[in-house]
Design an enzyme around this catalytic site. Structure first.
Site, PDB file in Angstrom:
ATOM      1  CD  GLU A 133      22.689   2.964  -8.734  1.00 45.27           C
ATOM      2  OE1 GLU A 133      22.357   2.366  -7.694  1.00 45.27           O
ATOM      3  OE2 GLU A 133      23.225   4.087  -8.727  1.00 45.27           O
ATOM      4  CG  HIS A 140      44.119 -19.913  -2.164  1.00 46.81           C
ATOM      5  ND1 HIS A 140      44.797 -21.107  -2.089  1.00 46.81           N
ATOM      6  CD2 HIS A 140      45.049 -18.973  -2.501  1.00 46.81           C
ATOM      7  CE1 HIS A 140      46.082 -20.908  -2.338  1.00 46.81           C
ATOM      8  NE2 HIS A 140      46.259 -19.617  -2.599  1.00 46.81           N
ATOM      9  CE  LYS A 163      16.765   5.710  -2.804  1.00 46.93           C
ATOM     10  NZ  LYS A 163      17.205   7.025  -3.310  1.00 46.93           N
TER      11      LYS A 163
END
Length: 550
Positions: A359, A390, A514
């Protein structure tokens, strides 16, 4: 930095010198660098606070480091650093100071914003938080029915969630185990549902974290939490004040919600969300670990702050880590950076760093508004060892991408492990050290053949190595060490943003989503015709409404 070609970053002589140096090092292997310098393993290390930082397994020489420091000097990294610590408004797009460092300044420090010393206000909030946290921890603070609080639910999103949620997991062994602490961030109702389904509302305190108290996801969840509480308690609005506190600056909205403004803890616009959990945003963490340990964490932050501010370039750990990222991202075409903590308690640490780094430095425009012409922030990813071994280590070892990685480990297991589990720590750390060696030095075809491997399998079992890693080792995981680690990465991110000439402290990409979400919602709920929707999105909205039976 001006738009003039003579001052563009990728036109600077320091940049072109690094590009030439990269060509000269092509074909150099870490095996060669260690063979040429038997003392490299001990010599390429630095210390800051409790952190031992080994950078010997990087594709660098003394000349590389010198050239990188010259680039930092040419781009005035330390000048911007000093401006930040002085409280100058280096967040240019929002005209704001950047002073998360003031959140951990000592009481007698002077840090001014617009001529006002902000440190007294910081400590006033810390003291208020401490008093409240102790009241909850001792049972003095009770809910509407008179029961003490046993459950804390932090409701926030982004920096109001990731930081405290991460730190709670990291410091879980230091928490009051009689308290249940949960974090709700997603506007998906399932998040809140799972958080409260087995809690007694009479013993539950909600911490609502929203600076403006208008953040749509947070206020939606807070409203639903209030409805749940009042319904379950069969109580009126008066119960809210005993079960909700606010981390906000909007007293009017907080009061309208039903929260007593005496239980509102403020923070300031010179603290970005992703840098804020050592402010009032950390209240839920303080309740969990206690004020004393919270202040130990702040002391850890301050150790690295002071180091970054005063250490010379050749000994400055955040500067080094930032410049190594520049070296790989801009001169080796590395697109990502792995952070691999060998501690289960750091399970959310890399997710926190994703926001901090991506960000901050996920930008394509310079501070002066001109487009960048060089790579900026990397994709940051990773999970705790040994799980990652793994899963995706295969790609790091034998894939086609260069992925620099940070390995974080601790010499001692946490103090409250069951005795039978303590011995497993050596196995964990054996993997920790083995992986960085394997990534650096690999396994040659001749070494594979010496093990009797059939010739047709030799290429498959050969590891070229030469994968760069930083090893960060501390004696033990403590609140102070957590503060040191976070400050180290905060300032590393700062260094890179300064070199790239971007504003690391805004987040306009977050804002766009937003705004669009508010426009799209009526199309979902009411079938409204929303101007500006593209044909693909219109079709998807129609399909969604069909599936919902609307």
């Amino acid at each position: 930095m001006n738009a003039d070609s003579r001052t563009r970053l990728n036109q600077r002589p320091e940049w072109t010198a690094l590009a030439k140096h990269r060509e000269e090092l092509a074909g150099t292997h870490l095996r060669d660098l260690f063979a040429a310098d038997p003392g490299r393993g001990a010599g390429y290390t630095l210390e800051v606070g409790d952190l031992h930082v080994d950078y010997s397994k990087h594709l660098v020489t003394d000349e590389t480091l010198r050239l990188l420091r010259e680039l930092a000097a040419a781009t005035d990294v330390f000048g911007l650093r000093d401006a930040m610590f002085r409280g100058e408004k280096i967040n240019v797009t929002e005209d704001r100071a950047v002073l998360h460092t003031a959140l951990r300044a000592p009481r007698d420090a002077v840090v001014e914003v617009d001529g006002e010393n902000v440190v007294p206000a910081v400590h006033a909030v810390l003291d208020k938080m401490s008093t409240f946290a102790e009241r909850v921890r001792t049972g003095e603070w009770t809910g509407h029915t008179g029961k003490p609080i046993k459950n804390i639910v932090n409701v926030g999103i982004g920096g109001s969630d990731l930081g405290p949620a991460m730190a709670y997991e990291v410091l879980r062994s230091f928490t009051d185990r009689s308290l249940t602490v949960r974090f709700v961030s997603n506007v998906d109702g399932a998040d809140l549902h799972e958080a409260v389904r087995d809690l007694d509302p009479a013993e539950t305190l909600f911490v609502i974290a929203s600076k403006t108290f208008t953040t749509i996801e947070t206020i939606t969840n807070a409203t639903s939490a209030r409805d749940w509480l009042l319904t379950e308690l069969k109580a009126g609005q008066e119960a809210v004040a005993k079960h909700f506190v606010a981390l906000s600056t909007n007293a009017e909205k907080v009061s309208e919600f039903g929260i007593d403004t005496a239980n509102m803890f403020e923070f300031w616009d010179w603290v970005g969300g992703r840098y804020s959990f050592d402010s009032a945003i950390g209240l839920s963490l303080m309740i969990a670990i206690g004020p004393e340990r919270f202040r130990e964490m702040l002391d850890g932050f301050r150790i690295v702050d002071e180091h970054f501010e005063s250490a010379p370039a050749e000994d400055n750990v955040p500067l080094l880590l930032g410049l190594l990222g520049i070296w790989y991202g801009n001169f080796h075409d590395a697109q990502s950076h792995a952070v691999l903590p060998y501690s289960h308690y750091l399970s959310k640490f890399t997710a926190y760093l994703q926001q901090l780094d991506m960000e901050s430095n996920g930008k394509s425009v310079q501070r002066d508004g001109n487009p960048v012409e060089w790579e900026t922030g990397p994709v940051v990813w990773g999970t705790p060892g040994t799980n990652g071994q793994h899963a995706y280590y295969q790609l790091i070892h034998q894939g086609t991408k260069l992925i620099p990685a940070d390995f974080i480990g601790f010499a001692e297991p946490v103090a409250d492990l069951l005795p039978g589990l303590v011995a497993q720590h050596d196995l964990l750390m054996a993997n920790f050290f083995a992986q960085t060696q394997a990534l650096a030095f690999g396994k040659t075809p001749d070494e594979v053949r010496a093990e009797g491997v059939p010739e047709q399998l030799v290429p498959h079992k050969t590891f070229k190595g030469n994968h760069p890693t930083t090893t960060i080792l501390a004696k033990e995981l403590t609140p102070s060490v957590l503060g040191q680690l976070i400050a180290l990465y905060e300032h590393k991110v700062f260094v890179q943003g300064a070199v790239w000439n971007i504003d690391s402290f805004d987040q306009w990409g977050v804002e766009l989503g937003k705004v669009l979400a508010k426009r799209v919602e009526p199309a979902l709920t009411e079938g409204a015709d929303v101007p500006g929707l593209d044909e693909s999105t219109k079709a998807l909205v129609a399909k969604y409404r069909q599936l919902r039976g609307r």
